[in-house]
Design an enzyme around this catalytic site. Structure first.
Site, PDB file in Angstrom:
ATOM      1  CD  GLU A 257      48.721 -11.543  26.442  1.00 33.91           C
ATOM      2  OE1 GLU A 257      48.381 -12.626  25.691  1.00 33.91           O
ATOM      3  OE2 GLU A 257      48.648 -11.799  27.979  1.00 33.91           O
ATOM      4  CB  THR A 302      46.246 -16.277  25.837  1.00 29.82           C
ATOM      5  OG1 THR A 302      47.277 -15.379  26.821  1.00 29.82           O
ATOM      6  CG2 THR A 302      46.136 -15.939  24.379  1.00 29.82           C
ATOM      7  CG  HIS A 477      43.743 -12.490  30.018  1.00 30.40           C
ATOM      8  ND1 HIS A 477      44.841 -11.821  30.637  1.00 30.40           N
ATOM      9  CD2 HIS A 477      44.384 -13.413  29.057  1.00 30.40           C
ATOM     10  CE1 HIS A 477      45.977 -12.284  30.021  1.00 30.40           C
ATOM     11  NE2 HIS A 477      45.744 -13.101  29.080  1.00 30.40           N
TER      12      HIS A 477
HETATM   13  C1  GP9 Z   1      51.544 -17.603  25.482  1.00 32.21           C
HETATM   14  C2  GP9 Z   1      50.565 -16.300  25.693  1.00 32.21           C
HETATM   15  C3  GP9 Z   1      50.603 -15.553  26.848  1.00 32.21           C
HETATM   16  O1  GP9 Z   1      51.722 -18.094  24.272  1.00 32.21           O
HETATM   17  O2  GP9 Z   1      49.519 -16.696  25.053  1.00 32.21           O
HETATM   18  O3  GP9 Z   1      49.850 -16.384  27.673  1.00 32.21           O
HETATM   19  P1  GP9 Z   1      48.927 -15.747  28.932  1.00 32.21           P
HETATM   20  O4  GP9 Z   1      49.815 -15.816  30.170  1.00 32.21           O
HETATM   21  O5  GP9 Z   1      48.406 -14.529  28.699  1.00 32.21           O
HETATM   22  O6  GP9 Z   1      47.651 -16.904  29.084  1.00 32.21           O
HETATM   23 MN    MN Z   2      47.150 -13.623  27.611  1.00 35.01          MN
END
Ligand code: GP9
Ligand code: MN
Length: 654
Positions: A257, A302, A477
């Site tokens: 993340e 994401t 990202h």
């Molecule tokens: C939520 C996670 C975070 O399920 O994938 O999402 P993002 O805000 O980074 O797109």
């Molecule tokens: Mn993300």
């Protein structure tokens, strides 16, 4: 007596009320532009356009109230409130995403409802009431000074409308002069807002969305042949040294993340590494570590990264494919591998509706989706959007081990998410000291994620899966947006973040570990779109027949550039940023050469092709040789307490 007459005149003047409404709204919007948005104003004409651009929409919309004779002021206040609300929603959204709200984003808000709450709260503050002061002032004036003002005849509106249209055309004319093809090449919403204003942008966006839904209806099977030709001409043949080296092995993807590449090998002032485990992978010579690898996501964050990795198509320039194109035909990696006997599964400690995953995964052909319902979502285990990475990996292990092999799996981590705050008991790592709490927190949450990854690898080694699984880790990202550039300059030890440094901040690391294959640091340029052909070739599946836009990173023919969703690109010798070319080493603007122009043209062409495939749903007209189309109705995710957890459950047609 005279004074009284004047007062009476004003008291009755709906035009004076209207003029005050327009002026206050105009000033407020201009202040918001200056305070909240970074629109990159770089000449006097742009400054002027920014100042005048709220006028036309203010006149047009608030002027509508003049059509009503009885309720002029009430309607004007209501319209003022709606427009102020739109502005404020954009402000809050921009504080987080550095971007503006679009129609698809509003659609997403529905499916993500309740879960964006945490972040939204941290982005609002009491002073924001300022963005509604004109509404409040108008209410007060309506009951006092302008008690008696009513619209007398509808002719006034015709005049106002004429004025609004003239101002708009003047505005558009000047904007097109500074930025030709502004409306036809709208890759970047910042441009539209800068030149035409936040309100006109919304109108443009609504029209564009109506257009886009009609695109699908208009497309025909002949549209796919242009794409096929482009694809054939740009296919990158596999490297014989790697082709099939991972044949039959499991695949484990890990989405890191918000993880940016500058963190790899980064040391805190006291010499501590932030991510010692990932650094060990980067430096062990066993794992491929790509240090010029870029994210290519848009508003779908994401989910856009997931889309890129599994389809080798680009996400949309606005909205998330996962939300807006969730009924399309895809030929995604889980479906391709499903044909070859693979079981596929996603592990994610958040609820399945987030990013509409439960709908989209069926389209991609995922057999199973282990979402929040499979995890112990207790207060100690969760933060922000869901499971903390350590308990998440720990609880995932038995589920992973229960899968039939070979499997294709994806793990989506969550702990390193904005605003990166940690519970005190989860970290002893020092926060940064860069004068920006979001940036400071980032070091702690990244360190925590790194520890969780080490724990995951240790478990995989313990149960033997490590030896027969390809493991791919990628940053999905950026995590720190341009809003944090002052602190980021300190982090990187540079005087300021220049356009080229900003481009390099879009680097996210990519690691590929293949048992028995020697890795090492790889400097070739690439992006998320390139991972699928790289992986499929390692698994011994030639991608020649698939409609995809990536280029195998390990092929000697690999093209050496990566594009961004906004139409910019990066390469070893030149970056293109907002229409200008830069030397990436010196950061200086350089003149165009035929070679640069040719990459630039290809970038535009490729995004256009990919957008055609996605918006017109072109894959429904094409089936690659050897690929059996999947039926999304054969997949459903009923949860641990659901009727059945077998994959490919028939839905009995209800
Ligand atoms: C939520 C996670 C975070 O399920 O994938 O999402 P993002 O805000 O980074 O797109
Ligand atoms: Mn993300």
């Amino acid at each position: 007596m005279k004074k009284k007459g004047l007062f009476k005149k004003i008291e009755n003047s709906h035009i004076a009320f209207f003029a005050i409404a327009i002026i206050l709204f105009w000033i407020k919007t201009y202040i918001a532009y200056q305070m909240e948005f970074k629109l990159g104003i770089d000449n006097n004409l742009q400054k002027f356009l920014l100042a005048i651009n709220p006028i036309s929409s203010a006149l047009f919309f608030m002027g509508l109230a003049l059509l009503s004779k009885k309720h002029t002021k009430k309607i004007m206040i209501a319209i003022n409130f709606i427009m102020s609300f739109l502005l404020y929603a954009n402000i809050v959204y921009y504080r987080f995403f550095n971007d503006f709200i679009t129609v698809p984003v509003i659609m997403q808000a529905k499916s993500n409802s309740g879960q964006l709450g945490d972040s939204a709260n941290s982005l609002m503050n009491g002073l924001d009431i300022f963005y509604f002061t004109d509404t409040i002032v108008l209410i007060i004036l309506a009951f006092t000074v302008f008690k008696k003002a009513v619209s007398k005849n509808r002719k006034t509106y015709q005049l106002v409308l004429l004025f609004a249209v003239t101002v708009f055309l003047f505005n558009l004319g000047l904007a097109e002069k500074d930025r030709p093809q502004l409306l036809s090449r709208s890759f970047d919403r910042n441009y539209l807002v800068k030149y035409l204003g936040a309100y006109n942008f919304t109108i443009f966006d609504v029209i564009q969305n109506i257009e886009s839904s009609s695109q699908r209806a208009m497309a025909s099977s002949s549209d796919v042949s242009t794409v096929q030709n482009y694809r054939q001409a740009n296919y990158t043949a596999p490297n014989p040294a790697y082709f099939g080296k991972a044949k039959g092995m499991n695949v484990i993807y890990v989405s890191l993340e918000s993880f940016q590449n500058f963190m790899i090998n980064y040391k805190m002032p006291d010499g501590q590494e932030v991510t010692p485990f990932l650094n060990s992978l980067a430096n062990d010579g066993e794992t491929f570590y790509f240090d010029n690898f870029y994210h290519q996501t848009g508003q779908g964050k994401t989910s856009d990264a997931e889309f890129l990795m599994e389809n080798s198509l680009y996400p949309l320039s606005q909205g998330a494919v996962f939300i807006n194109k969730d009924q399309n035909t895809y030929q995604a990696a889980p479906a391709i591998l499903g044909e070859k006997g693979y079981t596929s599964a996603v592990f994610h400690g958040n609820y399945k509706t987030f990013w509409n995953r439960n709908v989209m995964y069926r389209q991609l052909g995922y057999d199973q989706f282990f979402d929040a319902e499979y995890y112990d979502m207790s207060t100690e285990n969760t933060k922000n959007y869901g499971m903390k990475d350590k308990p998440y990996f720990q609880e995932s292990m038995p589920m992973l081990e229960s899968l039939k092999q070979p499997f294709y799996t994806k793990f989506i981590t969550l702990s390193n998410h904005f605003p990166f705050e940690m519970d005190p008991e989860d970290t002893t790592f020092p926060a940064g000291d860069f004068g920006d709490s979001v940036v400071n927190n980032y070091f702690q949450s990244a360190h925590y994620m790194d520890e969780a990854l080490k724990q995951f690898f240790d478990s995989l080694k313990k149960d033997g899966l490590y030896d027969n699984s390809v493991i791919i880790l990628y940053g999905d990202h950026y995590g720190l947006s341009e809003n944090h550039n002052t602190a980021m300059a300190k982090v990187l030890g540079v005087p300021k973040i220049t356009p080229t440094i900003n481009a390099s901040l879009q680097e996210t690391p990519l690691f590929i570990h293949v048992p028995g294959v020697k890795g090492g640091v790889q400097h070739q340029f690439g992006g998320e779109v390139d991972v699928r052909p790289t992986l499929l070739h390692l698994l011994g599946i030639d991608t020649k027949d698939y409609i995809e836009f990536g280029s195998d990173l390990l092929s000697p023919q690999h093209r050496n550039w990566a594009l961004f969703r906004n139409g910019d690109f990066v390469s070893p010798n030149v970056d293109q940023i907002s229409g200008k070319y830069y030397n990436p080493t010196t950061g200086e603007v350089v003149p165009e050469t035929p070679a640069y122009k040719s990459i630039s043209d290809k970038v535009q062409q490729e995004l256009q092709m990919s957008d055609d495939v996605v918006s017109k749903d072109l894959l429904r007209f094409y089936t690659p040789t050897g690929f059996k189309p999947i039926d999304p109705n054969n997949y459903q995710y009923l949860g641990p307490k659901g009727k059945s957890q077998q994959s490919k459950v028939q839905t009995s047609g209800e």
